[in-house]
Design a protein around this motif. Sequence first.
Motif, PDB file in Angstrom:
ATOM      1  N   HIS A  72      17.372  -3.506  -2.124  1.00 29.13           N
ATOM      2  CA  HIS A  72      17.746  -3.092  -3.485  1.00 29.13           C
ATOM      3  C   HIS A  72      16.544  -2.638  -4.296  1.00 29.13           C
ATOM      4  CE1 HIS A  72      22.065  -4.072  -3.715  1.00 29.13           C
ATOM      5  NE2 HIS A  72      21.777  -4.901  -2.716  1.00 29.13           N
ATOM      6  N   LEU A  73      15.365  -3.197  -4.009  1.00 30.18           N
ATOM      7  CA  LEU A  73      14.167  -2.722  -4.703  1.00 30.18           C
ATOM      8  C   LEU A  73      13.900  -1.255  -4.387  1.00 30.18           C
ATOM      9  CD1 LEU A  73      11.566  -5.635  -4.348  1.00 30.18           C
ATOM     10  CD2 LEU A  73      12.481  -4.720  -6.487  1.00 30.18           C
ATOM     11  N   GLN A  74      14.071  -0.883  -3.134  1.00 31.61           N
ATOM     12  CA  GLN A  74      13.744   0.475  -2.717  1.00 31.61           C
ATOM     13  C   GLN A  74      14.783   1.504  -3.158  1.00 31.61           C
ATOM     14  OE1 GLN A  74      12.738  -0.422   1.557  1.00 31.61           O
ATOM     15  NE2 GLN A  74      10.758   0.408   0.951  1.00 31.61           N
ATOM     16  N   LYS A  75      15.890   1.024  -3.682  1.00 33.43           N
ATOM     17  CA  LYS A  75      16.866   1.943  -4.298  1.00 33.43           C
ATOM     18  C   LYS A  75      16.460   2.306  -5.728  1.00 33.43           C
ATOM     19  CE  LYS A  75      20.892   0.186  -1.732  1.00 33.43           C
ATOM     20  NZ  LYS A  75      22.186  -0.534  -1.856  1.00 33.43           N
ATOM     21  N   ASN A  76      15.486   1.584  -6.255  1.00 32.33           N
ATOM     22  CA  ASN A  76      15.042   1.754  -7.636  1.00 32.33           C
ATOM     23  C   ASN A  76      13.826   2.676  -7.672  1.00 32.33           C
ATOM     24  OD1 ASN A  76      13.930   1.493 -10.206  1.00 32.33           O
ATOM     25  ND2 ASN A  76      14.422  -0.675 -10.380  1.00 32.33           N
ATOM     26  N   GLN A  77      13.987   3.870  -8.255  1.00 36.36           N
ATOM     27  CA  GLN A  77      12.907   4.842  -8.264  1.00 36.36           C
ATOM     28  C   GLN A  77      11.717   4.363  -9.100  1.00 36.36           C
ATOM     29  OE1 GLN A  77      12.685   7.487  -6.273  1.00 36.36           O
ATOM     30  NE2 GLN A  77      10.583   7.665  -7.036  1.00 36.36           N
ATOM     31  N   CYS A 126       5.064   0.686  -6.629  1.00 35.18           N
ATOM     32  CA  CYS A 126       4.606  -0.052  -5.434  1.00 35.18           C
ATOM     33  C   CYS A 126       4.804   0.711  -4.131  1.00 35.18           C
ATOM     34  CB  CYS A 126       5.351  -1.390  -5.330  1.00 35.18           C
ATOM     35  SG  CYS A 126       4.829  -2.600  -6.547  1.00 35.18           S
ATOM     36  N   LEU A 127       3.958   0.399  -3.172  1.00 32.43           N
ATOM     37  CA  LEU A 127       4.172   0.844  -1.795  1.00 32.43           C
ATOM     38  C   LEU A 127       5.371   0.085  -1.224  1.00 32.43           C
ATOM     39  CD1 LEU A 127       0.456   0.717  -0.572  1.00 32.43           C
ATOM     40  CD2 LEU A 127       1.771   2.772  -1.139  1.00 32.43           C
ATOM     41  N   PRO A 128       5.924   0.509  -0.083  1.00 31.06           N
ATOM     42  CA  PRO A 128       7.045  -0.237   0.520  1.00 31.06           C
ATOM     43  C   PRO A 128       6.692  -1.711   0.701  1.00 31.06           C
ATOM     44  CG  PRO A 128       6.775   1.869   1.625  1.00 31.06           C
ATOM     45  CD  PRO A 128       5.622   1.746   0.686  1.00 31.06           C
ATOM     46  N   PRO A 129       7.557  -2.626   0.242  1.00 31.59           N
ATOM     47  CA  PRO A 129       7.277  -4.062   0.351  1.00 31.59           C
ATOM     48  C   PRO A 129       7.197  -4.507   1.812  1.00 31.59           C
ATOM     49  CG  PRO A 129       9.077  -3.630  -1.196  1.00 31.59           C
ATOM     50  CD  PRO A 129       8.830  -2.359  -0.452  1.00 31.59           C
ATOM     51  N   GLU A 130       6.457  -5.605   2.028  1.00 34.69           N
ATOM     52  CA  GLU A 130       6.318  -6.168   3.368  1.00 34.69           C
ATOM     53  C   GLU A 130       6.712  -7.641   3.348  1.00 34.69           C
ATOM     54  OE1 GLU A 130       2.288  -5.573   4.514  1.00 34.69           O
ATOM     55  OE2 GLU A 130       2.475  -3.389   4.747  1.00 34.69           O
ATOM     56  N   ILE A 131       7.434  -8.058   4.391  1.00 32.31           N
ATOM     57  CA  ILE A 131       7.826  -9.464   4.508  1.00 32.31           C
ATOM     58  C   ILE A 131       6.772 -10.201   5.319  1.00 32.31           C
ATOM     59  CG2 ILE A 131       9.555 -11.081   5.373  1.00 32.31           C
ATOM     60  CD1 ILE A 131      11.663  -8.958   4.946  1.00 32.31           C
ATOM     61  N   ASN A 182       5.420  -9.303   0.027  1.00 29.26           N
ATOM     62  CA  ASN A 182       4.148  -8.844  -0.534  1.00 29.26           C
ATOM     63  C   ASN A 182       4.315  -7.463  -1.151  1.00 29.26           C
ATOM     64  OD1 ASN A 182       2.978 -11.177   0.446  1.00 29.26           O
ATOM     65  ND2 ASN A 182       2.224 -10.204   2.323  1.00 29.26           N
ATOM     66  N   LEU A 183       3.787  -7.318  -2.383  1.00 25.11           N
ATOM     67  CA  LEU A 183       3.884  -6.046  -3.091  1.00 25.11           C
ATOM     68  C   LEU A 183       2.482  -5.520  -3.380  1.00 25.11           C
ATOM     69  CD1 LEU A 183       6.594  -6.969  -5.783  1.00 25.11           C
ATOM     70  CD2 LEU A 183       6.964  -5.987  -3.504  1.00 25.11           C
ATOM     71  N   THR A 184       2.248  -4.260  -3.077  1.00 23.72           N
ATOM     72  CA  THR A 184       0.966  -3.614  -3.343  1.00 23.72           C
ATOM     73  C   THR A 184       1.177  -2.445  -4.287  1.00 23.72           C
ATOM     74  OG1 THR A 184       0.120  -4.220  -1.155  1.00 23.72           O
ATOM     75  CG2 THR A 184      -1.019  -2.447  -2.316  1.00 23.72           C
ATOM     76  N   VAL A 185       0.446  -2.437  -5.393  1.00 25.25           N
ATOM     77  CA  VAL A 185       0.579  -1.379  -6.398  1.00 25.25           C
ATOM     78  C   VAL A 185      -0.031  -0.087  -5.864  1.00 25.25           C
ATOM     79  CG1 VAL A 185      -0.045  -0.673  -8.746  1.00 25.25           C
ATOM     80  CG2 VAL A 185       0.535  -3.055  -8.268  1.00 25.25           C
ATOM     81  N   LYS A 186       0.638   1.016  -6.125  1.00 26.66           N
ATOM     82  CA  LYS A 186       0.166   2.323  -5.650  1.00 26.66           C
ATOM     83  C   LYS A 186      -1.116   2.722  -6.378  1.00 26.66           C
ATOM     84  CE  LYS A 186       4.423   4.535  -4.063  1.00 26.66           C
ATOM     85  NZ  LYS A 186       5.384   5.650  -4.289  1.00 26.66           N
ATOM     86  N   ASN A 187      -1.927   3.525  -5.688  1.00 26.14           N
ATOM     87  CA  ASN A 187      -3.202   3.963  -6.250  1.00 26.14           C
ATOM     88  C   ASN A 187      -3.016   4.742  -7.551  1.00 26.14           C
ATOM     89  OD1 ASN A 187      -4.506   2.781  -4.125  1.00 26.14           O
ATOM     90  ND2 ASN A 187      -4.826   4.664  -2.973  1.00 26.14           N
ATOM     91  N   ASN A 188      -2.020   5.625  -7.590  1.00 27.59           N
ATOM     92  CA  ASN A 188      -1.808   6.428  -8.799  1.00 27.59           C
ATOM     93  C   ASN A 188      -1.472   5.556 -10.001  1.00 27.59           C
ATOM     94  OD1 ASN A 188      -2.360   8.892  -7.680  1.00 27.59           O
ATOM     95  ND2 ASN A 188      -0.236   9.387  -7.191  1.00 27.59           N
ATOM     96  N   CYS A 189      -0.734   4.496  -9.748  1.00 27.63           N
ATOM     97  CA  CYS A 189      -0.382   3.572 -10.825  1.00 27.63           C
ATOM     98  C   CYS A 189      -1.630   2.851 -11.343  1.00 27.63           C
ATOM     99  CB  CYS A 189       0.652   2.574 -10.332  1.00 27.63           C
ATOM    100  SG  CYS A 189       1.330   1.522 -11.618  1.00 27.63           S
TER     101      CYS A 189
END
Length: 603
Positions: A75-80, A86-91, A98-105
């Motif tokens: 559901h997170l990845q359905k949210n633009q 964030c980059l695609p989350p990892e379990i 784990n969530l990693t903020v994108k460089n542009n952000c």
Amino acid sequence: MHIIFQLLTKQVQDAVNCAFPKAVSIAKKEGKILNPQLVKASKPDFGDFQINGALALAKIIKKPPREIAEKIIEHLQKNQKFNNICLPPEIAGPGFINLTVKNNCLKNELLSRLNDDLLGVPLAQGKTPEKQLKPIIVDFSSPNIAKEMHVGHLRSTIIGDSIARILQFRGHQVLRLNHIGDWGTQFGMLITHLKNVAPEALTKANVVNLGDLVDFYRQAKKHFDEDKYFQKCSREEVVKLQQGNKESLKAWQLLCDQSRTSFKEIYNRLNIQLYERGESFYNPFLKDVIDDLSKLGLLVKDDGAKCVFLDAIKGKDGNPLAIIIQKSDGGFNYATTDLAAIRYRLNARPQGDGAGRIIYVTDAGQSNHFASVFQIAKLANWVPNYCQLDHVPFGLVQGEDGKKLKTRSGETIRLKDLLDEAIDRAKIDIERRLKEEGRNESNDFIDKVSETIGISAVKYADLSQNRITNYQFSFDRMLSLQGNTAPYLLYALVRIAGISRKGGKIKSLHNELFFNKEEEWNLSRELLKFDEIILEVEEQLLPNRLCNYLFELSQVFNRFYDHIPILKAEEPSRSSRLVLCRLTERTLKKGLNLLGISTLERM
């Protein structure tokens, strides 16, 4: 990254609500929410943030944690909006996300701080029913009249000042109160002694200088202990003072004025701003305290004294503790004065200060006193739901032997002497280094740098410790250019400022930063932590958190500086790296300022 964290908090909560609507509905009926537990990542390897709630949610939703984590990610990845951050989350493990903020952000956040005086720190919002900010009172320092400020006053003074600075930075209206001990039975003794040694001071202006008030106090105390007639006169003098006798009030005022002169010298050296409102200010309101508590049936007579018995606080005998509000002889004590102060400070203007929060910065030995006073104030309904009372306790200053810091003769160290020694030691070290480097500097330069480093070292050594614990005072350690010290940070700031000056004007980057090295991203992330650190310090009232952050920031910058060329780099990397330098310089300078520490252009 507070703004990013807030955005992610909403998006993660929305994802959980969409993924498990039935569980959300059941929880809502019970007045609960399904908490995804979004937190900062515990290690850089885990990204910037973590969602840790899958294990707890598994007990409610009755599904394996990893399956719950997968559903949340879906559901997170359905949210633009989330995908923009964030980059695609990892379990990881059984269900951590784990969530990693994108460089542009990250770049956009850095650019937004370039012209932001608050460096990303949000302004405070009101907690009252009208959502208005109420004033915050910080009660700190609080020396006693006719007693010299000593090392014990150091902690309250600089911790209180730092807390007040941080609250003001957040946009709060702060009243810095110096609740000096300017009233009480000791004044009968002091006034009687003054009448004996300088009676002309009571009839003529400016005819006496009491000099060292500490000696004056000792002489009065010695006389009191040895002379029964002097004791009798002193007790009578207390009554005269309380009744408003003009001659007694004049003598009292003279003693207070002499002490203020001594206090002011210390406050000026420490760059401390305070508004004096001593114990005497609350004398007219003591009767109102008695009347209020009597009407509520809280006062109980015990051996002639009027007391409040607190069930939640037990005495040594295990029975409810009796707090004396009015003594059997009709006199009052510290608890009564502090209750009058709370009542006045929380009362609406113009009858009071209209405060929404009161912060008391005192030694840990007064914790029980304030716990009792706060409880009585709440029982008396003087504390609205949106108001907050905080005691900020601190431990002892110890010598390097682990014992209470004292002079060799066993006396308490005067604060003036401690500051003088810190400056003298800093000066010796500066002159030695200048000689080794073959530099010739003016005496004015040496004096200014010595005073700044000496005072800063004393302040920072205290503030960098967890205030709750005792700490060992060491001139050698606090004046070192290595480790988590003021000289280290001041030197780092001078070094960074020098790079920024040599870098000149930064070329237009067209709202874009160009980073391609790990050290650049590490420094960027460290800079973006400033806002959350300030919010943590405001909530927890622990200035050492800010000290630790500034030290870590300077270390991250040094690693960046050691491995990445800045001034010799090609554009656009050169200008992008200079942006990091200038943001680091501004963040360190602002952080040190919030600790009450002055900075230098050169060292």
